[in-house]
Structure formats: structure tokens, C-alpha cells
Design a protein around this motif. Structure first.
Motif, short mmCIF file in Angstrom:
data_model
loop_
_atom_site.label_atom_id
_atom_site.label_comp_id
_atom_site.label_asym_id
_atom_site.label_seq_id
_atom_site.Cartn_x
_atom_site.Cartn_y
_atom_site.Cartn_z
N GLU A 161 0.83 -1.21 0.00
CA GLU A 161 0.00 0.00 0.00
C GLU A 161 0.86 1.25 0.00
N ASP A 162 1.99 1.22 0.72
CA ASP A 162 2.88 2.39 0.76
C ASP A 162 3.47 2.68 -0.62
N TYR A 163 3.87 1.62 -1.33
CA TYR A 163 4.46 1.86 -2.64
C TYR A 163 3.39 2.33 -3.63
N ARG A 164 2.19 1.78 -3.53
CA ARG A 164 1.11 2.20 -4.41
C ARG A 164 0.79 3.68 -4.18
N ARG A 165 0.85 4.11 -2.92
CA ARG A 165 0.61 5.51 -2.61
C ARG A 165 1.71 6.39 -3.22
N LEU A 166 2.96 5.93 -3.14
CA LEU A 166 4.06 6.68 -3.73
C LEU A 166 3.85 6.84 -5.23
N HIS A 167 3.45 5.76 -5.89
CA HIS A 167 3.22 5.82 -7.33
C HIS A 167 2.13 6.83 -7.66
N ASP A 168 1.05 6.83 -6.85
CA ASP A 168 -0.06 7.76 -7.10
C ASP A 168 0.36 9.20 -6.89
N ILE A 169 1.22 9.44 -5.93
CA ILE A 169 1.73 10.81 -5.71
C ILE A 169 2.53 11.27 -6.92
N LEU A 170 3.39 10.39 -7.42
CA LEU A 170 4.18 10.74 -8.59
C LEU A 170 3.28 10.95 -9.80
N ARG A 171 2.27 10.12 -9.94
CA ARG A 171 1.33 10.27 -11.07
C ARG A 171 0.62 11.62 -11.01
N ASP A 172 0.20 12.01 -9.82
CA ASP A 172 -0.49 13.30 -9.68
C ASP A 172 0.45 14.45 -10.02
N ALA A 173 1.69 14.33 -9.58
CA ALA A 173 2.68 15.36 -9.92
C ALA A 173 2.89 15.40 -11.44
N PHE A 174 2.94 14.22 -12.03
CA PHE A 174 3.13 14.12 -13.48
C PHE A 174 1.99 14.83 -14.22
N LEU A 175 0.76 14.60 -13.80
CA LEU A 175 -0.39 15.23 -14.44
C LEU A 175 -0.39 16.74 -14.26
N MET A 176 0.12 17.22 -13.13
CA MET A 176 0.26 18.66 -12.93
C MET A 176 1.23 19.26 -13.95
N MET A 177 2.32 18.52 -14.20
CA MET A 177 3.30 18.98 -15.18
C MET A 177 2.73 18.90 -16.60
N VAL A 178 1.96 17.85 -16.87
CA VAL A 178 1.35 17.71 -18.19
C VAL A 178 0.47 18.90 -18.51
N MET A 180 10.22 21.86 -10.95
CA MET A 180 9.84 22.42 -9.65
C MET A 180 8.40 22.05 -9.29
N ILE A 181 7.53 21.93 -10.27
CA ILE A 181 6.15 21.53 -10.01
C ILE A 181 6.12 20.13 -9.39
N GLY A 182 6.88 19.22 -9.99
CA GLY A 182 6.94 17.87 -9.44
C GLY A 182 7.57 17.83 -8.07
N TYR A 183 8.66 18.56 -7.91
CA TYR A 183 9.37 18.59 -6.62
C TYR A 183 8.45 19.10 -5.51
N GLU A 184 7.76 20.19 -5.75
CA GLU A 184 6.91 20.79 -4.72
C GLU A 184 5.77 19.84 -4.33
N HIS A 185 5.23 19.11 -5.30
CA HIS A 185 4.13 18.20 -4.96
C HIS A 185 4.64 17.05 -4.11
N LEU A 186 5.77 16.45 -4.48
CA LEU A 186 6.31 15.37 -3.68
C LEU A 186 6.65 15.85 -2.28
N LYS A 187 7.21 17.05 -2.18
CA LYS A 187 7.56 17.60 -0.88
C LYS A 187 6.31 17.82 -0.02
N SER A 188 5.24 18.33 -0.64
CA SER A 188 4.01 18.60 0.11
C SER A 188 3.35 17.32 0.61
#
Length: 431
Positions: A296-313, A327-335
Motif C-alpha cells: 500500500e505504501d508503494y502504491r501511494r508513492l506511485h499515485d503521488i508521482l502520477r499526480d505530480a506528473f499530471l500537474m506537469m502535463v 519544480m512543479i513535481g518537486y513541490e508536490h512530492l515535498k508537500s
């Protein structure tokens, strides 16, 4: 004159901005861009070119294809079903002794349609067959009044080779060609949409090959076989990039294209980045897979990265610099509390005849390619590559190609941006 070539028209427009009277192209990518010509010879990766193209700023002058005389048959094959190869004039030269031998008529060989099609091209040939490509290019330029003119070359050696017989002002046009090629024509975008359909099939096949007990080398061979059988030229014998390596029980995510030294196990993370060429355009699609079920932890990590990816898209718009995306991706992962968000690697690059088309002055693949970035324009194809080299839970990677439009970017791949989870059992070994 032949039908208008939209790629050559775009090239002429950029040539006018640079004040060039002509460009002489001998790099295989540039020749294919300007004329559509390509052959198996270019895959030999010789340093000396086997073909050339000359494009003049004056539209009244012909678009010239420079090829070995013996390769007229290749042009006939390329244009058998559609006008793939575009030119107004052909200049020929000898390649080794292939052309010399081909001139002898074999009385025991009956001519077929291909021979007729090749002979029909003879009417486009101007001048005599020269001893080498440099002589053929020099003669063509001289015949069209280019002595003393400013000419762009993608190879300084060609310029130097003709300088004695044709004085001219040399201009390096490598950067110019990159700026030209990075914005696609309507025909190129239509072609890449078809490439995208194949990319989806390739990545689906790659995921289907994974499972506990499967040997990574067999996975690569299976992907390579699938590509070749579907008309895709793999990046090499490995068919893909592998975003890491298992060394005993330790996963090292920072290594690419390393050989797996053990069978895949339940819980292993596999980065699937399939790369190859179809119709001259590069496939570059990336997804993350887990052998078995992910935590579940890894799945959550993947979803966070996917959301950051879509923000960049969402920022893939005309007038936006690619330098703003990391920076968009970095800030989302940090948040979201992801440890070491600095380990997120984000690269946005053009893609087409090459996997990396970055419209910056040479050298463009250094840090400036990301830090400086480039301003996106409508009709660019941009590949957005996002890879998190996380150590606690493991790496996570995704990449898609998008067409930049006046509105929202158009995805070229339809494969969902979701984690691939598989539990296929390994098939018994043969023998």
C-alpha cells in the motif's frame, strides 16, 4: 516540380531567417527529414554519409537528392505505395564498386516492375555520376549558381571537401535543423499517432512477460521479438531501458541497461521503458511494474508521482518553458511528505527522428537542457519523463509523449498512468 513538401517549406522559412542560400544535409536524420529518403545503409553507422539532400532558399530551384546510383531501386521501393521520398532532381555518385557492377546488363535476368520503376527515375537524374558524394554535391551546387553564396552544412567535412572547387561562406546548420525538426507538420503528427498505438501494444506486451521466476534476459528478448514482428526497430538487442539492477537482494535504481543476474521475484520493481523506431519516429513510453502485488505504501508513492506528473502535463502549453516543470513535481512530492523529493528526475524533451530533440544551441544535452529548457510551441511533440529514484520504497517512473496544441496537450499514448502489477508464473524451461 514535385508536390510541395511541408517539411522542406518549414526548413526554407527558417533558412530565410538565417540568410542562407542553401543547406547541404548529409546526416541520415536530416536527409530523411528533408526528402523522406532512408535505407539500410544508414544503419551501418558509418562516419561517411551514404546520401545527401540539398534544399535551396529559392523555391524555384529544385530539391536535390544525392544518392549512390545503385540505390535508385531503393527510391522506387520507398515510393511504391505512397510518395514517401520527395525530390525534384537526383545527383548520383559511385559507392565502392556497387554502381559500377550494377551497370552491366545480365542477359539471364528478367526485368520486373521494380526494374521498370527504377528506370523511370532516370529522368530525374542530372549531371554525370561522380566518384563520391562530395564531388556530386559540389557539382550540384556549382550547376545551380551557389559559388560565393552562404550555405549551411550539417557536416563541416562536406564544406571543406568542396571549398577548392566551389568557394562559399560556410555556416553550421545543426542548431537550425533541430529548431526546424522539433515542430512537427500535420503529416508527422498523424504518423506519430499511429506510432503511439504501437507503443501501447509494446508496453502491454512487456508487462505481460513479467512474473515470479522469469529471467530478465528472456523478458528483453520477448519484447525485442514482439517489436521486430510488428515493424518496430528496437533500440538495440535489449529492446528497452531497464531502470535499475538487482544485485543479489539489493535494488540499485540509478543504473540503466544493466544485466539482471537472477530471476525476478515477488515484490521486485521493474521499470519498463520500451524504445524503438517505427516509420522513422521513436517510441519512448515508460511505466512501472511490480512483480506480484505492490505494498500500500508503494502504491501511494506511485499515485503521488502520477499526480505530480499530471500537474506537469497541464503545463505543456505554447509559450511555457520546460524549465518550469521540475519544480512543479518537486513541490508536490515535498508537500506529500515524500522523502528526498530532490531525487525526482524530470526531463521534457522533443522527440521524433531522434529520441532527444532539444532546440538549444549545441551542446544541448548537458544541464542546460533541463535548467534552461526551451519554450514550447504549438505542434511540438514533447516527451515528459519523470523518474523518482527513491530508496526507501523503491523507484517509480512514467513517461508519455504529448502534442502541444493551442489548448490542452494531446497524449500520443493511451496506456493508463497506473502501476502495473502482475503475478504470472514462469513457464517451464525448454529442453
Amino acid at each position: 516540380m514535385s508536390d510541395p513538401n511541408p517539411r522542406a517549406a518549414r526548413l526554407r522559412m527558417k533558412m530565410a531567417e538565417e540568410g542562407l542560400g542553401a543547406v547541404v544535409l548529409t546526416h541520415p536524420h536530416d536527409v530523411r527529414y528533408a526528402t523522406g529518403y532512408h535505407s539500410i545503409l544508414e544503419r551501418w553507422t558509418q562516419q561517411e554519409p551514404f546520401a545527401g539532400a540539398i534544399v535551396f532558399a529559392d523555391e524555384a530551384k529544385p530539391a536535390i537528392l544525392v544518392i549512390p546510383e545503385a540505390n535508385l531501386g531503393i527510391v522506387a521501393v520507398l515510393n511504391r505505395d505512397a510518395p514517401v521520398c520527395s525530390f525534384d532532381e537526383i545527383r548520383t555518385f559511385d559507392m565502392l564498386n556497387f554502381c559500377e557492377v550494377s551497370r552491366y546488363v545480365d542477359p539471364d535476368r528478367k526485368g520486373g516492375q521494380l526494374a521498370e520503376d527504377a528506370m523511370a527515375l532516370a529522368g530525374s537524374i542530372r549531371g554525370e555520376c561522380r566518384g563520391d558524394i562530395v564531388a556530386a554535391i559540389g557539382a550540384a551546387l556549382a550547376d545551380h549558381g551557389m559559388a560565393g553564396k552562404r550555405i549551411g552544412f550539417d557536416s563541416h567535412r562536406i564544406s571543406a571537401g568542396i571549398a577548392g572547387g566551389l568557394p562559399h561562406e560556410f555556416s553550421d546548420c545543426l542548431d537550425l535543423l533541430m529548431r526546424v525538426r522539433v515542430v512537427k507538420t500535420a503529416q508527422e503528427l498523424a504518423t506519430y499517432r499511429k506510432v503511439g498505438v504501437m507503443a501501447d501494444r509494446v508496453i502491454a506486451h512487456a508487462g505481460s512477460l513479467l512474473g515470479p521466476g522469469v529471467d530478465w534476459n528472456d523478458v528483453q528478448a520477448g519484447i525485442c521479438d514482439f517489436m521486430v514482428r510488428n515493424g518496430v526497430v528496437p533500440v538495440d538487442e535489449g529492446a528497452m531501458l531497464f531502470g535499475g539492477s538487482y544485485e543479489d537482494d539489493e535494488f540499485i535504481p540509478d543504473l540503466f541497461r544493466t544485466t539482471g543476474n537472477r530471476a525476478l521475484r515477488e515484490g521486485d520493481i521493474v521499470i519498463l521503458e520500451t524504445q524503438g523506431v517505427l516509420d522513422g519516429f521513436w517510441i519512448d513510453i515508460n511505466r512501472t511494474a511490480v512483480v506480484g502485488r505492490a505494498s500500500e505504501d508503494y502504491r501511494r508513492l506511485h499515485d503521488i508521482l502520477r499526480d505530480a506528473f499530471l500537474m506537469m502535463v497541464d503545463r505543456l502549453r505554447p509559450g511555457v518553458s520546460t524549465s518550469t516543470l521540475p519544480m512543479i513535481g518537486y513541490e508536490h512530492l515535498k508537500s506529500k511528505g515524500v522523502a528526498t523529493p530532490e531525487k525526482l528526475l524530470v526531463v521534457a524533451h522533443g522527440i521524433g527522428l531522434m529520441p532527444l530533440e532539444i532546440p538549444l544551441p549545441f551542446p544541448a544535452t548537458g544541464l542546460a537542457g533541463v535548467k534552461q529548457g526551451f519554450v514550447m510551441e504549438e505542434d511540438m511533440l514533447v516527451s515528459l519523463d519523470s523518474l523518482f529514484f527513491g530508496a526507501k520504497l523503491g523507484p517509480c517512473h512514467m513517461e508519455n509523449v504529448y502534442a502541444v496544441t493551442s489548448g490542452a496537450p494531446e497524449p500520443m499514448y493511451a496506456t493508463p498512468l497506473q502501476l502495473i502489477e502482475t503475478a504470472r508464473e514462469a513457464e517451464p524451461a525448454l529442453g
